[in-house]
Design a protein around this motif. Structure first.
Motif, PDB file in Angstrom:
ATOM      1  N   CYS A 107       0.826  -1.208   0.000  1.00  0.00           N
ATOM      2  CA  CYS A 107       0.000   0.000   0.000  1.00  0.00           C
ATOM      3  C   CYS A 107       0.862   1.260   0.000  1.00  0.00           C
ATOM      4  CB  CYS A 107      -0.915   0.001   1.219  1.00  0.00           C
ATOM      5  SG  CYS A 107      -2.066   1.375   1.248  1.00  0.00           S
ATOM      6  N   LEU A 155      -3.751  -5.481  -2.507  1.00  0.00           N
ATOM      7  CA  LEU A 155      -3.083  -4.488  -1.658  1.00  0.00           C
ATOM      8  C   LEU A 155      -2.570  -5.150  -0.388  1.00  0.00           C
ATOM      9  CD1 LEU A 155      -2.605  -1.446  -1.994  1.00  0.00           C
ATOM     10  CD2 LEU A 155      -4.613  -1.044  -0.557  1.00  0.00           C
ATOM     11  N   ILE A 214      -0.898  -2.846   4.475  1.00  0.00           N
ATOM     12  CA  ILE A 214      -1.790  -1.687   4.556  1.00  0.00           C
ATOM     13  C   ILE A 214      -1.559  -0.896   5.845  1.00  0.00           C
ATOM     14  CG2 ILE A 214      -4.193  -0.923   4.512  1.00  0.00           C
ATOM     15  CD1 ILE A 214      -4.800  -3.646   3.114  1.00  0.00           C
ATOM     16  N   VAL A 267      -7.475   4.314   2.680  1.00  0.00           N
ATOM     17  CA  VAL A 267      -7.824   3.421   1.569  1.00  0.00           C
ATOM     18  C   VAL A 267      -9.340   3.268   1.475  1.00  0.00           C
ATOM     19  CG1 VAL A 267      -7.669   1.059   0.684  1.00  0.00           C
ATOM     20  CG2 VAL A 267      -5.641   2.161   1.655  1.00  0.00           C
TER      21      VAL A 267
END
Length: 243
Positions: free
Chosen positions: A158, A177, A180, A187
């Protein structure tokens, strides 16, 4: 002088015990020592949990504190020290294994260790066994097809820049992704703004305590992120391919 032992890298999990190739299990049973990572501050190793119930003697396991530091010099020192310890055992003729979560060669610290060992041990005998990636485990847990027909898939950690992520999403059919962390609220805000959150999925700690499975991230709590989290982003709704 003893012949060099054999070094093997094995991906286990992520999640339920038993997600390991049969050939890799045989290699672990043949190893005299099995190194496995444990996250700093954790009492137990996730990799060890992924082997629960399998016929491997506990005496073989050697837990090492898992260290991921943004400072490359710290990382280099850490994996250099670990490689020294493993090299010493290999030179004594012992077969040594190293466990990693997910696939051994996909965003894995195993790659750092293998590179260090190849520098330190001329003629290193080694085998790397593939494992189940976090995104494959997520897709299976949520019955979320990861690519159909000629759909293009992008796999990336990410980014901090949500504008860059938006460009990636708009230029691919599916975005996987990873890593994160604290960016999850940003997001989710982006996916909702794009109007696609309803056909994006998220999973964390599959098959482990604290598991989160969400097939529609418009309903996901923004505090759900953390270690072992993956998001599957579809830029448009899934096409119906049956009559």
């Amino acid at each position: 002088m003893s012949a060099l032992g054999h070094f093997v890298g094995v991906g286990v999990g992520p999640g339920p015990a038993g997600l390991i190739p049969v050939a890799a299990l045989a290699a672990l049973q043949d190893a005299e020592r099995i190194y496995l990572p444990r996250a700093r501050g954790s009492e137990t190793s996730v990799a060890r949990q992924c082997l629960a119930g399998l016929p491997i003697p506990e005496a073989k396991f050697c837990e090492i504190e898992f260290q991921m530091d943004p400072d490359r010099s710290v990382l280099s020192e850490h994996y250099g020290e670990l490689a020294d310890a493993i090299a010493g055992e290999l030179r004594q003729g012992r077969n040594v294994a190293y466990l990693t979560i997910g696939d051994s060669m996909t965003y894995s610290t195993y790659g750092y260790l293998l590179a260090a060992l190849r520098d330190k041990v001329p003629g290193l005998r080694h085998t790397t066994f593939p494992g189940v990636t976090s995104f494959a485990a997520t897709a299976s847990a949520l019955s979320w097809p990861l690519g159909e027909g000629k759909e293009r898939i992008l796999i990336l950690p990410c980014p901090d820049d949500m504008a860059a992520l938006r460009t990636d999403i708009e230029s691919h059919d599916i975005v996987v992704l990873m890593k994160i962390g604290a960016r999850l609220p940003a997001v989710l805000q982006l996916l909702n703004a794009l109007g696609i959150a309803g056909h994006c999925a998220f999973a964390r700690r599959i098959g482990l305590p604290g598991e989160v499975l969400c097939e529609n991230v418009s309903r996901l709590d923004s505090s759900a992120s953390g270690y072992l989290a993956t998001m599957l982003i579809r830029s448009t709704a899934r096409e119906k391919r049956h009559a």
